[in-house]
Motif scaffolding. Structure first.
Motif, short mmCIF file in Angstrom:
data_model
loop_
_atom_site.label_atom_id
_atom_site.label_comp_id
_atom_site.label_asym_id
_atom_site.label_seq_id
_atom_site.Cartn_x
_atom_site.Cartn_y
_atom_site.Cartn_z
N PRO A 1 0.69 -0.83 0.33
CA PRO A 1 0.10 0.51 -0.24
C PRO A 1 0.96 1.23 0.03
O PRO A 1 1.93 1.25 0.64
CB PRO A 1 -0.86 0.13 1.34
CG PRO A 1 -0.05 -1.14 2.26
CD PRO A 1 0.75 -1.81 1.31
N ASP A 2 0.83 2.08 -0.54
CA ASP A 2 1.05 3.82 0.16
C ASP A 2 1.62 3.64 1.08
O ASP A 2 0.80 3.57 1.78
CB ASP A 2 0.29 4.71 -1.11
CG ASP A 2 0.15 4.62 -2.55
OD1 ASP A 2 0.71 3.79 -2.89
OD2 ASP A 2 -0.84 5.63 -2.92
N GLY A 3 2.35 4.98 0.94
CA GLY A 3 2.91 5.49 2.55
C GLY A 3 3.13 4.36 3.62
O GLY A 3 3.54 4.64 5.13
N GLU A 4 3.33 3.01 3.35
CA GLU A 4 4.08 1.68 3.70
C GLU A 4 5.05 1.80 4.91
O GLU A 4 5.62 0.63 3.85
CB GLU A 4 2.85 0.65 4.43
CG GLU A 4 3.28 -0.28 5.52
CD GLU A 4 1.88 -1.24 5.64
OE1 GLU A 4 2.65 -2.54 4.84
OE2 GLU A 4 1.74 -1.44 5.42
N PRO A 5 5.88 2.41 5.02
CA PRO A 5 7.81 2.20 5.15
C PRO A 5 8.33 0.30 5.06
O PRO A 5 6.73 -0.33 5.78
CB PRO A 5 7.52 2.34 5.59
CG PRO A 5 7.22 4.12 6.55
CD PRO A 5 5.76 3.11 6.28
N ASN A 6 9.02 0.00 4.13
CA ASN A 6 9.64 -1.09 4.68
C ASN A 6 10.79 -1.31 3.68
O ASN A 6 10.97 -1.49 3.04
CB ASN A 6 8.62 -2.36 3.78
CG ASN A 6 9.38 -3.93 3.61
OD1 ASN A 6 10.01 -4.38 4.14
ND2 ASN A 6 7.67 -4.77 4.20
N ILE A 7 11.93 -0.82 4.75
CA ILE A 7 12.70 -0.50 4.57
C ILE A 7 13.78 -2.74 3.46
O ILE A 7 14.46 -1.74 2.58
CB ILE A 7 14.39 -0.23 4.77
CG1 ILE A 7 15.27 0.13 4.67
CG2 ILE A 7 14.38 -1.52 6.57
CD1 ILE A 7 16.14 0.91 5.56
N ASP A 8 12.82 -3.97 4.36
CA ASP A 8 13.68 -4.56 3.72
C ASP A 8 13.81 -4.61 2.14
O ASP A 8 14.15 -5.22 1.13
CB ASP A 8 13.01 -5.51 4.03
CG ASP A 8 13.81 -5.94 5.21
OD1 ASP A 8 15.12 -4.85 5.56
OD2 ASP A 8 13.06 -6.35 6.78
N LEU A 9 12.49 -4.20 1.80
CA LEU A 9 11.59 -4.00 0.34
C LEU A 9 11.97 -3.72 -0.65
O LEU A 9 12.56 -3.36 -1.19
CB LEU A 9 10.03 -3.81 0.33
CG LEU A 9 9.05 -5.27 1.07
CD1 LEU A 9 7.75 -4.79 0.64
CD2 LEU A 9 8.88 -6.42 -0.09
N TYR A 10 12.72 -1.98 0.25
CA TYR A 10 12.92 -1.17 -1.12
C TYR A 10 14.71 -1.95 -1.15
O TYR A 10 14.65 -2.38 -2.69
CB TYR A 10 13.47 -0.12 -0.10
CG TYR A 10 14.43 1.52 -1.07
CD1 TYR A 10 13.43 1.82 -1.81
CD2 TYR A 10 15.99 1.19 -0.67
CE1 TYR A 10 14.43 2.84 -2.32
CE2 TYR A 10 16.40 2.13 -1.47
CZ TYR A 10 15.61 2.76 -2.58
OH TYR A 10 16.47 3.38 -2.95
N TYR A 11 15.73 -2.56 -0.69
CA TYR A 11 16.52 -2.69 -1.01
C TYR A 11 16.68 -4.44 -1.24
O TYR A 11 17.73 -4.72 -2.39
CB TYR A 11 17.22 -3.33 0.38
CG TYR A 11 17.80 -1.78 0.74
CD1 TYR A 11 19.00 -0.74 0.11
CD2 TYR A 11 17.14 -1.28 2.11
CE1 TYR A 11 18.93 0.44 0.84
CE2 TYR A 11 18.26 0.07 2.91
CZ TYR A 11 18.52 0.93 2.17
OH TYR A 11 19.35 2.38 2.19
#
Length: 272
Positions: free
Chosen positions: A107-117
């Motif tokens: 969803p929009d606006g839900e941080p997930n640094i692991d997904l980003y990397y």
């Protein structure tokens, strides 16, 4: 909740669309703010300083300023352009699949640094690897685990007993494997061979460094692609649009599973 007025952040461009005469509306993935939408004003003009820094798949450092309804990108600098993804249609198609998959489960606006990397690493791997099917299947399983949809591959969902080294069934709606006794006669399940299940378990358990050079028979690769994409479509209640495009590109480019794997290991070498 009010948006932060100014954000300096890394981003990966997931989607963009024409907005007005010279602008683009971008969907960005950020490590600490999740997915955000932002306007890149004037970016379609050749003279814009942001031109070439906010294309699809690019990882860039941006400055976001809160506008009336959306963020506005006031500065952008490329970190990694993943140039190979724009120069090779097959690689670009795999990148599109990986981005649509992540976009669909977040969803929009839900941080997930692991997904980003994870996505950043995935784009690097698609840019460089010739083992694209393994890259994609490994990514799917690890993304599914991160977003709470990890398929059960170790124990039968029917009797909770450890899976034995034999052909099984896969129940996408229930979320995992059924043993022959529990799966026989059930509707809307897929058979899964012992070799395909071994590969899926190996990919699920291991880091990319342990799987990147695997060589697998084309039949097994096709089987696990079918099982995993079926599972994804059931969870999303729709098919990924980019998968059909990738299939067409592979056919046009005569890219078979045999051509995109390297002879380094063999599926029969996997531990259960």
């Amino acid at each position: 909740m009010a948006r932060t007025r100014t954000i300096r952040t890394e981003t990966i461009v997931l989607r963009h669309q024409v907005f007005g005469e010279a602008d683009r509306l971008l969907t960005l993935l950020t490590p600490n703010h999740g997915k955000v939408r932002a306007i890149a004003k004037g970016v379609r003009r050749p003279s814009s300083r942001k031109t070439g820094h906010l294309d699809l798949y690019m990882r860039s450092d941006v400055l976001l300023v809160s506008g009336r309804n959306l963020y506005v990108i006031t500065q952008a600098q490329t970190i990694d352009a993943y140039r190979q993804l724009r120069e090779d249609l097959v690689r670009s198609s795999y990148a599109s699949c990986s981005i649509e998959l992540l976009d669909s489960f977040t969803p929009d606006g839900e941080p997930n640094i692991d997904l980003y990397y994870l996505l950043g690493k995935m784009l690097s791997r698609v840019s460089a690897s010739d083992n694209l099917s393994i890259v994609m299947r490994h990514y799917e399983l690890h993304l599914l685990a991160m977003v709470g949809f990890r398929p059960e591959l170790e124990f039968c969902l029917g009797d909770n007993k450890p899976i034995q080294p034999e052909n099984q069934y896969f129940d996408a709606l229930a979320g995992g494997v059924l043993c022959p006794n529990c799966g026989v006669g059930r509707r809307n399940i897929l058979p899964v061979s012992v070799d395909a299940l071994k590969l899926m378990r190996f990919l699920q358990r291991n880091k990319y460094s342990s799987v990147k050079n695997l060589s697998v028979r084309s039949r097994i690769l096709a089987e696990i692609e079918n099982v995993q994409l079926h599972y994804i479509s059931v969870q999303l209640e729709r098919q990924l649009k980019s998968v059909d495009f990738l299939d067409r590109v592979r056919r046009l480019n005569n890219v078979s599973f045999d051509n995109i794997t390297r002879a380094v290991g063999a599926v029969n070498g996997f531990d259960q």
